[in-house]
Design an enzyme around this catalytic site. Structure first.
Site, PDB file in Angstrom:
ATOM      1  N   GLU A  71      -0.283  -9.507  -1.216  1.00  9.55           N
ATOM      2  CA  GLU A  71      -1.708  -9.883  -1.180  1.00  9.55           C
ATOM      3  C   GLU A  71      -2.331  -9.830  -2.577  1.00  9.55           C
ATOM      4  O   GLU A  71      -3.182 -10.665  -2.918  1.00  9.55           O
ATOM      5  CB  GLU A  71      -2.461  -8.974  -0.209  1.00  9.55           C
ATOM      6  CG  GLU A  71      -2.055  -9.221   1.236  1.00  9.55           C
ATOM      7  CD  GLU A  71      -2.635  -8.209   2.204  1.00  9.55           C
ATOM      8  OE1 GLU A  71      -3.256  -8.630   3.189  1.00  9.55           O
ATOM      9  OE2 GLU A  71      -2.470  -6.986   1.978  1.00  9.55           O
ATOM     10  N   GLU A  86       3.580  -5.098   7.420  1.00  5.58           N
ATOM     11  CA  GLU A  86       2.605  -4.206   8.073  1.00  5.58           C
ATOM     12  C   GLU A  86       2.767  -4.147   9.583  1.00  5.58           C
ATOM     13  O   GLU A  86       2.481  -3.127  10.218  1.00  5.58           O
ATOM     14  CB  GLU A  86       1.163  -4.645   7.743  1.00  5.58           C
ATOM     15  CG  GLU A  86       0.713  -4.325   6.331  1.00  5.58           C
ATOM     16  CD  GLU A  86       1.071  -5.396   5.315  1.00  5.58           C
ATOM     17  OE1 GLU A  86       1.911  -6.279   5.618  1.00  5.58           O
ATOM     18  OE2 GLU A  86       0.523  -5.342   4.192  1.00  5.58           O
ATOM     19  N   GLY A  89       0.538  -5.264   0.588  1.00  5.11           N
ATOM     20  CA  GLY A  89      -0.577  -5.345  -0.368  1.00  5.11           C
ATOM     21  C   GLY A  89      -0.145  -5.870  -1.730  1.00  5.11           C
ATOM     22  O   GLY A  89      -0.969  -6.401  -2.481  1.00  5.11           O
ATOM     23  N   ALA A 116       0.844  -1.198   0.000  1.00  4.91           N
ATOM     24  CA  ALA A 116       0.000   0.000   0.000  1.00  4.91           C
ATOM     25  C   ALA A 116       0.875   1.242   0.000  1.00  4.91           C
ATOM     26  O   ALA A 116       1.972   1.240   0.585  1.00  4.91           O
ATOM     27  CB  ALA A 116      -0.893  -0.002   1.233  1.00  4.91           C
TER      28      ALA A 116
HETATM   29  N1  COA Z   1       4.470   3.465  -0.258  1.00  5.60           N
HETATM   30  C1  COA Z   1       4.892   4.622  -0.819  1.00  5.60           C
HETATM   31  N2  COA Z   1       6.123   4.790  -1.331  1.00  5.60           N
HETATM   32  C2  COA Z   1       6.955   3.754  -1.305  1.00  5.60           C
HETATM   33  C3  COA Z   1       6.592   2.513  -0.759  1.00  5.60           C
HETATM   34  C4  COA Z   1       5.277   2.385  -0.215  1.00  5.60           C
HETATM   35  N3  COA Z   1       4.825   1.229   0.278  1.00  5.60           N
HETATM   36  N4  COA Z   1       7.635   1.664  -0.842  1.00  5.60           N
HETATM   37  C5  COA Z   1       8.629   2.369  -1.446  1.00  5.60           C
HETATM   38  N5  COA Z   1       8.216   3.619  -1.719  1.00  5.60           N
HETATM   39  C6  COA Z   1       8.990   4.690  -2.369  1.00  5.60           C
HETATM   40  C7  COA Z   1      10.044   5.250  -1.425  1.00  5.60           C
HETATM   41  O1  COA Z   1       9.478   6.224  -0.577  1.00  5.60           O
HETATM   42  C8  COA Z   1      11.034   5.832  -2.412  1.00  5.60           C
HETATM   43  O2  COA Z   1      10.541   7.065  -2.891  1.00  5.60           O
HETATM   44  P1  COA Z   1      11.536   8.322  -3.060  1.00  5.60           P
HETATM   45  O3  COA Z   1      12.554   7.876  -4.082  1.00  5.60           O
HETATM   46  O4  COA Z   1      10.629   9.409  -3.540  1.00  5.60           O
HETATM   47  O5  COA Z   1      12.154   8.559  -1.719  1.00  5.60           O
HETATM   48  C9  COA Z   1      10.984   4.835  -3.572  1.00  5.60           C
HETATM   49  O6  COA Z   1       9.745   4.146  -3.448  1.00  5.60           O
HETATM   50  C10 COA Z   1      12.103   3.828  -3.536  1.00  5.60           C
HETATM   51  O7  COA Z   1      12.063   3.195  -2.264  1.00  5.60           O
HETATM   52  P2  COA Z   1      13.354   3.121  -1.291  1.00  5.60           P
HETATM   53  O8  COA Z   1      12.868   2.900   0.098  1.00  5.60           O
HETATM   54  O9  COA Z   1      14.244   4.275  -1.521  1.00  5.60           O
HETATM   55  O10 COA Z   1      14.037   1.817  -1.871  1.00  5.60           O
HETATM   56  P3  COA Z   1      14.941   0.767  -1.087  1.00  5.60           P
HETATM   57  O11 COA Z   1      15.472  -0.137  -2.138  1.00  5.60           O
HETATM   58  O12 COA Z   1      15.896   1.451  -0.183  1.00  5.60           O
HETATM   59  O13 COA Z   1      13.908  -0.046  -0.144  1.00  5.60           O
HETATM   60  C11 COA Z   1      11.881  -1.260   0.355  1.00  5.60           C
HETATM   61  C12 COA Z   1      12.890  -0.812  -0.722  1.00  5.60           C
HETATM   62  C13 COA Z   1      10.764  -1.957  -0.380  1.00  5.60           C
HETATM   63  C14 COA Z   1      12.555  -2.220   1.326  1.00  5.60           C
HETATM   64  C15 COA Z   1      11.361  -0.030   1.125  1.00  5.60           C
HETATM   65  O14 COA Z   1      10.958   0.955   0.165  1.00  5.60           O
HETATM   66  C16 COA Z   1      10.182  -0.315   2.000  1.00  5.60           C
HETATM   67  O15 COA Z   1      10.353  -0.899   3.055  1.00  5.60           O
HETATM   68  N6  COA Z   1       8.958   0.093   1.580  1.00  5.60           N
HETATM   69  C17 COA Z   1       7.768  -0.047   2.380  1.00  5.60           C
HETATM   70  C18 COA Z   1       7.239  -1.452   2.289  1.00  5.60           C
HETATM   71  C19 COA Z   1       6.010  -1.608   3.173  1.00  5.60           C
HETATM   72  O16 COA Z   1       6.065  -1.406   4.378  1.00  5.60           O
HETATM   73  N7  COA Z   1       4.891  -2.011   2.542  1.00  5.60           N
HETATM   74  C20 COA Z   1       3.656  -2.268   3.241  1.00  5.60           C
HETATM   75  C21 COA Z   1       2.869  -1.043   3.404  1.00  5.60           C
HETATM   76  S1  COA Z   1       1.413  -1.356   4.379  1.00  5.60           S
END
Ligand code: COA
Length: 264
Positions: A118, A138, A115, A75
């Protein structure tokens, strides 16, 4: 046919009957914004609109993937409002995929989290690249995977595995996901070709029978065996009256007859 929605790209190949939907927010790792969730449903509806057996055009399978090397990072956290009604409305695309009449294959590279995982588990098949990473993070936000994450894993494997993944929030590799039967297949660079070949195999089969198999297998997770058998009898009876059944029976009897199944 190729349509661009705001956040998805939808393609349909009339020759094979295979539809393609690409989640297209690569700058946010294809995170599920409200718009993307709407566009997934809009894109699938667009593909359904192509389906017209009388015109000889039949949608036979759909492949969903993410743009630029990631499936979906879950999400969109930037759109979280803490509003429970908002959280409820985000379930629609998951159910739409699960209930979609034709088989849906998730082709997964890179991150497949929350998500996104999912969404992949709402699909009928998961074909993953060996670099794919799966997880339900989450819990670290103080919430749960609210679109069925633990439910899906409990059915695909067991509740203890579901809790291990959802309570730790740890990422797991494609290989581990495969051991746990959360994905069907894992490939290296041949992921695209292997997924296409699988979709083409399904697409070459009688479409109404394929749809009935999806209906039956989905029902199996909801009802007991006795009820499930009754359900299957209701599914099979109309199939005996189809042109495709006649063609299949004829192909069995005549060695040199190659049937082309048309979903009628
Ligand atoms: N929602 C919104 N934006 C997201 C996102 C999410 N779930 N996951 C990644 N992004 C965005 C980041 O904010 C970043 O944006 P920016 O370049 O404008 O700063 C871009 O995507 C790249 O992500 P980044 O975190 O820089 O990449 P990474 O390789 O260092 O890490 C993840 C990748 C997937 C490990 C990390 O982005 C993450 O943990 N995301 C959240 C995952 C999550 O909790 N999902 C469940 C949500 S309920």
């Amino acid at each position: 046919m190729r349509d661009e929605f705001d956040t998805t790209i939808v393609q349909f190949d009339e020759e094979t009957g295979i539809g393609h939907l690409t989640l297209n927010r690569p700058d946010a790792l294809n995170a599920l914004s409200d718009q993307l969730r709407k566009d997934i449903v809009g894109g699938l509806r667009r593909l359904e609109a192509e389906n017209d057996a009388d015109d000889g055009v039949v949608l036979r399978a759909v492949i969903i993937e993410g743009a630029d090397g990631n499936f979906c990072a879950g999400a969109d956290i930037t759109e979280f409002s803490g509003d429970a009604a908002g959280a409820r409305s985000d379930r629609e695309h998951y159910e739409f995929i699960s209930d979609f009449p034709v088989p849906v294959i998730a082709k997964i590279r890179g991150y497949c989290l929350g998500g996104g995982f999912e969404t992949a588990m709402s699909c009928d098949f998961r074909f993953a690249h060996e670099d794919a990473r799966f997880g339900l993070p989450e819990v670290d936000l103080g919430i749960i995977p609210g679109a069925g994450g633990a439910q899906f894993i409990s059915r695909l494997n067991n509740p203890s595995v579901a809790m291990e993944i959802a309570m730790t929030g740890d990422h797991i590799s494609a290989e581990r996901a495969s051991e746990l039967e959360l994905v069907n297949r894992v490939y290296g660079d041949d992921l695209d070709g292997a997924t296409r070949e699988f979709a083409e195999t399904i697409a070459s089969k009688p479409p109404l029978a394929v749809q009935a198999i999806k209906d039956s297998a989905r029902a199996a997770t909801e009802v007991g065996l006795a009820e499930g058998r009754k359900y299957d009898r209701r599914l099979v009876e109309p199939l005996f009256a189809t042109e495709d059944f006649e063609k299949g029976a004829r192909a069995f009897a005549e060695d040199d007859y190659e049937p082309e199944f048309e979903g009628r």
